[in-house]
Design a protein around this motif. Structure first.
Motif, PDB file in Angstrom:
ATOM      1  N   ALA C 229       2.801 -54.255  27.357  1.00 19.20           N
ATOM      2  CA  ALA C 229       3.746 -55.188  27.970  1.00 19.20           C
ATOM      3  C   ALA C 229       5.168 -54.643  27.870  1.00 19.20           C
ATOM      4  N   ALA C 230       5.466 -54.001  26.755  1.00 16.60           N
ATOM      5  CA  ALA C 230       6.798 -53.394  26.604  1.00 16.60           C
ATOM      6  C   ALA C 230       7.023 -52.344  27.687  1.00 16.60           C
ATOM      7  N   ARG C 231       5.981 -51.548  27.911  1.00 17.91           N
ATOM      8  CA  ARG C 231       6.135 -50.502  28.920  1.00 17.91           C
ATOM      9  C   ARG C 231       6.301 -51.079  30.318  1.00 17.91           C
ATOM     10  N   THR C 232       5.535 -52.092  30.619  1.00 17.23           N
ATOM     11  CA  THR C 232       5.653 -52.719  31.936  1.00 17.23           C
ATOM     12  C   THR C 232       7.073 -53.245  32.149  1.00 17.23           C
ATOM     13  N   GLU C 233       7.606 -53.891  31.129  1.00 15.19           N
ATOM     14  CA  GLU C 233       8.964 -54.413  31.250  1.00 15.19           C
ATOM     15  C   GLU C 233       9.958 -53.254  31.376  1.00 15.19           C
ATOM     16  N   GLN C 234       9.758 -52.221  30.583  1.00 14.59           N
ATOM     17  CA  GLN C 234      10.650 -51.056  30.666  1.00 14.59           C
ATOM     18  C   GLN C 234      10.620 -50.455  32.066  1.00 14.59           C
ATOM     19  N   GLU C 235       9.447 -50.361  32.635  1.00 13.13           N
ATOM     20  CA  GLU C 235       9.352 -49.730  33.960  1.00 13.13           C
ATOM     21  C   GLU C 235      10.067 -50.580  35.020  1.00 13.13           C
ATOM     22  N   ARG C 236      10.008 -51.886  34.880  1.00 16.63           N
ATOM     23  CA  ARG C 236      10.782 -52.734  35.786  1.00 16.63           C
ATOM     24  C   ARG C 236      12.275 -52.428  35.635  1.00 16.63           C
ATOM     25  N   LEU C 237      12.710 -52.267  34.397  1.00 16.51           N
ATOM     26  CA  LEU C 237      14.132 -52.005  34.147  1.00 16.51           C
ATOM     27  C   LEU C 237      14.542 -50.600  34.600  1.00 16.51           C
ATOM     28  N   VAL C 238      13.640 -49.648  34.504  1.00 15.67           N
ATOM     29  CA  VAL C 238      13.931 -48.308  35.050  1.00 15.67           C
ATOM     30  C   VAL C 238      14.252 -48.416  36.534  1.00 15.67           C
ATOM     31  N   ARG C 239      13.465 -49.239  37.234  1.00 17.36           N
ATOM     32  CA  ARG C 239      13.711 -49.370  38.683  1.00 17.36           C
ATOM     33  C   ARG C 239      15.040 -50.067  38.948  1.00 17.36           C
ATOM     34  N   LEU C 240      15.325 -51.088  38.158  1.00 15.39           N
ATOM     35  CA  LEU C 240      16.607 -51.785  38.313  1.00 15.39           C
ATOM     36  C   LEU C 240      17.786 -50.849  38.044  1.00 15.39           C
ATOM     37  N   PHE C 241      17.570 -49.918  37.127  1.00 13.86           N
ATOM     38  CA  PHE C 241      18.653 -49.013  36.727  1.00 13.86           C
ATOM     39  C   PHE C 241      19.103 -48.116  37.885  1.00 13.86           C
ATOM     40  N   GLU C 242      18.310 -48.054  38.935  1.00 16.40           N
ATOM     41  CA  GLU C 242      18.714 -47.296  40.120  1.00 16.40           C
ATOM     42  C   GLU C 242      20.078 -47.743  40.654  1.00 16.40           C
ATOM     43  N   ILE C 243      20.507 -48.953  40.302  1.00 16.38           N
ATOM     44  CA  ILE C 243      21.799 -49.429  40.813  1.00 16.38           C
ATOM     45  C   ILE C 243      22.959 -48.518  40.411  1.00 16.38           C
ATOM     46  N   VAL C 244      22.828 -47.808  39.305  1.00 13.25           N
ATOM     47  CA  VAL C 244      23.963 -46.990  38.864  1.00 13.25           C
ATOM     48  C   VAL C 244      24.190 -45.780  39.764  1.00 13.25           C
ATOM     49  N   LYS C 245      23.212 -45.478  40.617  1.00 13.54           N
ATOM     50  CA  LYS C 245      23.356 -44.301  41.472  1.00 13.54           C
ATOM     51  C   LYS C 245      23.921 -44.630  42.850  1.00 13.54           C
ATOM     52  N   VAL C 246      24.045 -45.911  43.138  1.00 10.98           N
ATOM     53  CA  VAL C 246      24.408 -46.312  44.499  1.00 10.98           C
ATOM     54  C   VAL C 246      25.744 -45.699  44.925  1.00 10.98           C
ATOM     55  N   GLY C 247      26.702 -45.653  44.020  1.00  6.60           N
ATOM     56  CA  GLY C 247      28.017 -45.115  44.383  1.00  6.60           C
ATOM     57  C   GLY C 247      28.136 -43.616  44.193  1.00  6.60           C
ATOM     58  N   GLY C 248      27.077 -42.982  43.732  1.00  7.17           N
ATOM     59  CA  GLY C 248      27.114 -41.556  43.378  1.00  7.17           C
ATOM     60  C   GLY C 248      27.578 -40.684  44.529  1.00  7.17           C
ATOM     61  N   GLY C 249      28.271 -39.618  44.192  1.00  9.07           N
ATOM     62  CA  GLY C 249      28.747 -38.704  45.221  1.00  9.07           C
ATOM     63  C   GLY C 249      30.155 -39.072  45.650  1.00  9.07           C
ATOM     64  N   ARG C 250      30.371 -40.359  45.919  1.00  3.57           N
ATOM     65  CA  ARG C 250      31.696 -40.794  46.387  1.00  3.57           C
ATOM     66  C   ARG C 250      32.665 -41.023  45.231  1.00  3.57           C
ATOM     67  N   MET C 251      32.145 -41.118  44.009  1.00  2.00           N
ATOM     68  CA  MET C 251      32.996 -41.457  42.865  1.00  2.00           C
ATOM     69  C   MET C 251      32.394 -40.808  41.621  1.00  2.00           C
ATOM     70  N   GLY C 252      33.089 -40.915  40.501  1.00  2.00           N
ATOM     71  CA  GLY C 252      32.565 -40.352  39.263  1.00  2.00           C
ATOM     72  C   GLY C 252      31.384 -41.145  38.741  1.00  2.00           C
ATOM     73  N   GLY C 253      30.622 -40.510  37.858  1.00  2.00           N
ATOM     74  CA  GLY C 253      29.459 -41.173  37.279  1.00  2.00           C
ATOM     75  C   GLY C 253      29.839 -42.414  36.482  1.00  2.00           C
ATOM     76  N   SER C 254      30.989 -42.365  35.826  1.00  2.00           N
ATOM     77  CA  SER C 254      31.423 -43.543  35.081  1.00  2.00           C
ATOM     78  C   SER C 254      31.641 -44.711  36.039  1.00  2.00           C
ATOM     79  N   SER C 255      32.377 -44.464  37.102  1.00  2.00           N
ATOM     80  CA  SER C 255      32.722 -45.517  38.055  1.00  2.00           C
ATOM     81  C   SER C 255      31.483 -46.077  38.732  1.00  2.00           C
ATOM     82  N   SER C 256      30.562 -45.209  39.054  1.00  2.00           N
ATOM     83  CA  SER C 256      29.358 -45.635  39.764  1.00  2.00           C
ATOM     84  C   SER C 256      28.543 -46.565  38.876  1.00  2.00           C
TER      85      SER C 256
END
Lengths: 301, 301, 301, 301
Positions: C229-256
């Motif tokens: 169950a921990a892994r299943t929840e983690q995998e959901r959060l891995v997918r959610l974490f994709e949000i940090v890449k949305v601004g990538g390329g146009r700005m720094g990694g911190s800002s994104s």
């Protein structure tokens, strides 16, 4: 071929005058096969590929592929600076009967991500064997991003990745993102249980030269879902892995690690001579003594 | 042999199917000799050495050494990851009749300074020709320190250094610290007058492929003490050097620079085909057009 | 105090004119406490600590410590270049009533390992609160080695480590090597289940701002041994974490990353304004739209 | 104000209990003014700015600006991680009566080139004083490119640059590319004659604390076109600069350099105490003795 399990990167025993010691190499291969490994990877970093001449690389390939005689797949590292040089090594690997190729991104040159894609695509097209990407930023000074790996996997250019980046977050991103069959192999010695837990298919541990039985046991425990036992075995191997630090400070990280593996193989009676290739500083007697103690603690002497 | 003057790192013209274009290479050598250069350096970074197979390296060496026929010294790059592989290239260079060897520190591996010393000492002992260190941290990811270079110079292991590190403070430290004869050559295109002013013996400019007359003029002005004229010529060449940025962003820094040199040589009618080796992204028509404008401004078209 | 569980690094909501939005900050704290987190970490990288003036840092501390009123421990980042500046921040944290300090190695300066030891020892002696090392090589450009951490743990200088290095092999080495109580906290968002599996005590996930319930669920599953169950929840959060890449390329990694967390908190109605501090490039409407889709997929909208 | 000439980055003498020693600081300022310097730069890296608390920074500013009383311009470093924190320091510098601000790119955060532009533009708009960019990649881990500097110069955001990158090719590109008045100052101690030869306006040498007369002599020789004498003086200073290596290996590069400058100032009787701020390792007696010998050789004792 979808690679799984324990695939040690085979050390290259040398004679005192720095030639490939094929008799020791054959004994090492037997030691690994007896240990139950699922495949072999020759001419990787742990094989001192960076230090071997092309003739020596050929000798290693012929010796191992010939001796293994199809019992398990043999992957061949085709480590070189750029595409044309890698393709030369690929030709030799095909001739020798290897089962797959392992290539890094270009190094020495400053290479754009688009050019890294061209590199892998070209090797995939012309290399004649399934291609595995080797992600080793400490040597190559480029990290292969998860999106790039997934793109190359989706189009069929890559059959898998050996991830020696130490970035298990990136490893997981590849595992969760892959759609086609794509072998994800960790190059870590110390996070194998967790990589398998995340869904990795196998492990390519340099320390597996010294203790193949340990990694095979770890893998089998994980495969049958006995994660507690896998962790216990992994923790024993984490402690054994301390041997790679014994020479630290006095020599480069490459020499310290490769020297330790070879000293351990020599102490265990598997190879005749623990020498490492030039210009690596050799371990001294005191350091070899420390490695012996680690082996004894691990029950390997 | 104490090297001085202008020693361009000779580009390697390729045919459209990526083979060495020996006819173009001979024309390029003539163009350089006519320009008045003092020596040639083949199989360096500007020669795309990282992209050439061993057979192609051999072709380049034989073609250039054969055509030059002793008119000027020909240095041979022996660029590879570690000592044993470098020694293989050294053997070929000796056979081909090169005048000296140019080697970097080990790369791909993580190498301790003591091991870098062992590397250069071993090549010096067994290489059979005077050895020049090639300091190129952008590719090798190690900076050769002034004290290490001076130590190796003092013991006779090194005959000189090609310093492409961009660190002119370090260059000066070597110049002021040397006691035995030791050729200090700058690899910079844009600080040649000042390096010569500090006491450097010569220059190995990639841009010298495109405009050897310019660098020869610069060197001669400096040699006769006309520093104002040297600076004026250098400033013209600084502006011309803008060509290496034309492809920037779309490709790696290596490709952008090498592509620009080759495009300029093609536009000037010296080589038949401006292609660069795989996996480099080629310049597009617009970019080649910009390079043409730079050449026109510099009076080279 | 031995820290365990989920300890989010609290974002710092700003008003449109870049002041600390204390009302939003209080709502965010309530959101986290309601989510069941075990402690809070203010003034870390996810708090934009590098962008806050000292007065703003003080406002954050006072607001959060005051509002939490002892319900959970509040760790305070004391991020600055060297020991004397860090000690100033420590003084403020003590006054504000924080429960512990979190400090990196020195940065901006080039600091020897012996000096890094002096740094942590001095802060431990004079800081007045338990000290946690913050291992963040991407910002600090130094990796805290496992042996150094273990040495400082053994002598009581460090109460724990927040490991945001991404090097889970090193994390494990600390876990297996510690003898005294020493909190090992992973700063990873995506390898939390495996870090806990290795024996880590807790997690400090920036993404925990957006979805504290998810990380609390993950932690609780692990704590009761339900790793699937921990892994299943983690995998959901891995997918959610994709949000940090949305601004990538146009700005720094911190800002994104920071922009994505704040955009998500705004979309979820927790903070009033998603603005990030200068000089960060803001996300545009399209990018915010993509983040909204990720939230919807994760069931958070 | 167009800055030219010798502008030493003023060391910050400390008392044995690590407070700013204002009496010694005043003596140091007099030593520099007597040496003939053209301006002063306080709160730069050589001032140990990274180690000073805000109160100490204020003390330094007030002491130096007050004592100088308008005889020469005083530049103030506003070194901090990001725009809002830099603006706080700028406010203090304006209040103290500084003549200009010196700011690096953001550090600790991962910042996109567009954000670096925003950073400098915002400080220029709101800082209230002419702004100089401080290019110090060894500390900031970002190189300010020539095109970016020229763009910011052209729009009037930057009044100049202190280039401590060691990349004299880039320095020259800025010199040749500038159109508006734009002060180009080298931060090198050892390539000052050549930077001036290329057209640089001045020099900001840490070693100028120890030997201001030397750098002033060098500059004056260059200004009147006596380049031979400038070079002779520079070469003497290159040899003196060896003092920064005396502590090398045992401590960080920052500590070794700053410790050497302060030890030399103490040996010359200018400051009362050679102590450096925490966590820097102090030089030992043997190392101080070596520095004394260098001073004697240079005719400074």
């Amino acid at each position: 071929m979808s690679l799984t399990g324990v695939i040690p990167p085979v050390c290259t025993p040398l004679t005192p005058d720095y030639e490939v010691d094929t008799a020791s190499l054959v004994r090492l291969v037997d030691h690994l096969l007896t240990g139950g490994v699922n495949a072999l990877f020759v001419l990787g970093s742990s094989s001192e590929v960076a230090y071997l001449t092309d003739a020596q690389r050929r000798t290693v390939l012929d010796t191992v592929v010939g001796h293994v005689a199809g019992q398990v797949p043999v992957l061949a590292g085709v480590i070189d600076m750029t595409t044309p040089r890698v393709l030369q090594h690929a030709r030799v690997a095909v001739e020798a009967g290897a089962s797959g190729l392992v290539a890094t991104a270009p190094f020495y040159t400053r290479t754009h991500p688009d050019e890294i894609r061209t590199h892998f695509r070209t090797i995939a097209e012309r290399g004649g064997l399934p291609l595995y990407a080797y992600d080793l930023p400490i040597a190559v000074h480029t990290k292969l991003s998860a999106p790039m790996l997934l793109e190359l996997a989706a189009e069929g250019a890559l059959a898998g990745v050996k991830d020696s980046s130490g970035d298990d977050g990136g490893l997981r991103e590849v595992i969760l993102g892959r759609e086609a069959p794509f072998s994800v192999l960790t190059g870590s010695e110390v996070t194998v249980d967790s990589a398998l837990w995340m869904g990795a298919d196998g492990v390519v541990p340099g320390l597996g030269n010294v203790d193949p039985h340990g990694y095979v046991e770890l893998y089998r425990c994980a495969a049958r879902g006995d994660w507690q036992a896998a962790r216990t075995e992994q923790e024993r191997l984490v402690r054994l892995f301390e041997i790679v630090k014994v020479g630290g400070g006095r020599m480069g990280g490459s020499s310290s690690g490769l020297g330790a593996f070879k000293a351990a193989l020599h102490l265990r009676g598997i190879i005749d001579c623990p020498i490492t290739a030039l210009p690596q500083t050799p371990l001294n007697d005191d350091e070899v003594g420390q490695i012996g103690k680690h082996l004894a603690t691990a029950g390997l002497l």
